[in-house]
Design a protein around this motif. Structure first.
Motif, mmCIF file in Angstrom:
data_model
loop_
_atom_site.group_PDB
_atom_site.id
_atom_site.type_symbol
_atom_site.label_atom_id
_atom_site.label_comp_id
_atom_site.label_asym_id
_atom_site.label_seq_id
_atom_site.Cartn_x
_atom_site.Cartn_y
_atom_site.Cartn_z
ATOM 1 N N GLY A 98 0.807 -1.208 0.000
ATOM 2 C CA GLY A 98 0.000 0.000 0.000
ATOM 3 C C GLY A 98 0.845 1.266 0.000
ATOM 4 N N TRP A 99 0.343 2.301 -0.658
ATOM 5 C CA TRP A 99 1.009 3.610 -0.622
ATOM 6 C C TRP A 99 0.015 4.701 -0.988
ATOM 7 C CZ3 TRP A 99 2.703 5.890 -5.614
ATOM 8 C CH2 TRP A 99 2.509 5.037 -6.717
ATOM 9 N N MET A 100 0.451 5.941 -0.898
ATOM 10 C CA MET A 100 -0.406 7.086 -1.185
ATOM 11 C C MET A 100 0.260 8.010 -2.195
ATOM 12 S SD MET A 100 -2.018 8.250 2.508
ATOM 13 C CE MET A 100 -0.443 8.258 3.377
ATOM 14 N N THR B 147 -6.577 2.503 -8.001
ATOM 15 C CA THR B 147 -6.810 3.133 -6.707
ATOM 16 C C THR B 147 -8.027 2.494 -6.045
ATOM 17 O OG1 THR B 147 -8.179 4.858 -7.702
ATOM 18 C CG2 THR B 147 -5.835 5.323 -7.455
ATOM 19 N N GLN B 148 -7.936 2.322 -4.732
ATOM 20 C CA GLN B 148 -9.043 1.729 -3.995
ATOM 21 C C GLN B 148 -9.959 2.806 -3.395
ATOM 22 O OE1 GLN B 148 -5.716 0.223 -3.700
ATOM 23 N NE2 GLN B 148 -6.642 -0.849 -5.409
ATOM 24 N N VAL B 149 -9.348 3.916 -2.956
ATOM 25 C CA VAL B 149 -10.099 5.053 -2.415
ATOM 26 C C VAL B 149 -9.424 6.324 -2.907
ATOM 27 C CG1 VAL B 149 -10.937 6.227 -0.338
ATOM 28 C CG2 VAL B 149 -10.694 3.733 -0.329
ATOM 29 N N LEU C 118 -6.107 12.866 -3.135
ATOM 30 C CA LEU C 118 -5.295 11.943 -2.349
ATOM 31 C C LEU C 118 -5.696 10.528 -2.749
ATOM 32 C CD1 LEU C 118 -3.209 11.387 -0.173
ATOM 33 C CD2 LEU C 118 -5.028 11.560 1.542
ATOM 34 N N TYR C 119 -4.764 9.853 -3.421
ATOM 35 C CA TYR C 119 -5.018 8.512 -3.937
ATOM 36 C C TYR C 119 -4.468 7.459 -2.976
ATOM 37 C CZ TYR C 119 -5.733 10.967 -8.398
ATOM 38 O OH TYR C 119 -6.179 11.819 -9.392
ATOM 39 N N PHE C 120 -5.295 6.494 -2.629
ATOM 40 C CA PHE C 120 -4.858 5.352 -1.837
ATOM 41 C C PHE C 120 -4.685 4.173 -2.791
ATOM 42 C CE2 PHE C 120 -6.960 8.227 1.004
ATOM 43 C CZ PHE C 120 -6.188 8.202 2.150
#
Length: 269
Positions: free
Chosen positions: A78-80, A93-95, A104-106
């Motif tokens: 995981g990263w942002m 991207t999940q969220v 802000l991409y998760f």
């Protein structure tokens, strides 16, 4: 997996970018990354603001103006990323949390999560975590007390989040190398002087890693000059077969309690 220095780097760099800014939109592309219904998640965040970002162990806590908390654990992979749609990495991207033209991409939240909780729920969830190794109250005496009675090897103890929080595979190996101790040494075999070396190495390595943005090289934003700069400074982690920077002997990779472990068998004892 992001550890204490990576999450602290995220906290410090992300705070001036989003703190106090109104959330203008939310996308949920993977409901399993949440702990609540996506519609509830979206409605809670729309128009809300992050008033503070805290870190606890390997978690980030986004404190909302309405007193709820977003609890983030990136887990493995995981990263942002924060930026415009044009700057976004070509990754699923999940969220996504929107701040006008910036987002802000998760990314990579397959094992990780972004959960919505009340403050008391978060306190309960994190209550089993061990002390933070860089806090002023985490003295050598406290470190000795945490190690007392433990029978496992150094690697296992250092990554046990109920004993000390925030340390994982990378920094456990780097700490042991800095202290000149084998990560396969059993805790009862350590003399007080060796424990003292380990304690000071732990603080020094983590502070250096934070200074250089941790070891994970995915940038937080376009032009990010800091994130991942510690990777080139790792002395043993992921350096199997390379010469030890201290004595020249090849770095060994071994599996310890189902975890990969890197060390120098010559200058670590």
């Amino acid at each position: 997996m992001p550890e204490l220095p990576e999450m602290e780097t995220y906290r410090r760099q992300l705070t001036p970018l989003i703190q106090g800014m109104a959330i203008t939109g939310v996308e949920v592309n993977r409901p399993k990354s949440l702990n609540v219904d996506p519609e509830q998640f979206i409605q809670t965040l729309l128009g809300n603001r992050v008033v503070r970002i805290d870190r606890r162990a390997k978690h980030l806590l986004f404190l909302l103006a309405t007193n709820e908390v977003l609890l983030l654990h990136l887990m493995l992979g995981g990263w942002m990323f924060y930026g415009t749609e044009e700057e976004k990495p070509d990754r699923t991207t999940q969220v996504v949390i929107h701040y006008g033209t910036k987002h802000l991409y998760f990314i990579g939240l397959r094992l990780g999560y972004l959960h919505l909780h009340s403050g008391s729920e978060v306190d309960a969830l994190l209550s089993k975590l061990g002390p933070e190794p860089l806090e002023a109250h985490f003295t050598f005496a406290r470190f000795q007390a945490e190690c007392k009675g433990k029978k496992s090897n150094l690697k296992v103890v250092l990554i046990d989040q109920t004993i000390i929080s925030g340390i994982g595979n990378c920094y456990s190996d780097e700490i042991c190398f800095s202290a000149g101790l084998l990560p396969i040494r059993k805790i009862p075999s350590l003399q007080e002087e060796e424990l003292n070396r380990l304690y000071h190495a732990m603080r020094a390595v983590l502070l250096e890693a934070i200074q250089y943005g941790g070891y994970m090289e995915s940038p937080l934003f376009s032009g990010d000059p800091l994130t991942g700069q510690f990777d080139a400074r790792c002395r043993v982690y992921d350096r199997e077969g390379e010469p030890c920077l201290r004595c020249g002997h090849p770095i060994i990779k071994k599996e310890v309690s189902s975890r990969k472990c890197f060390y120098c068998a010559n200058c670590q004892a």
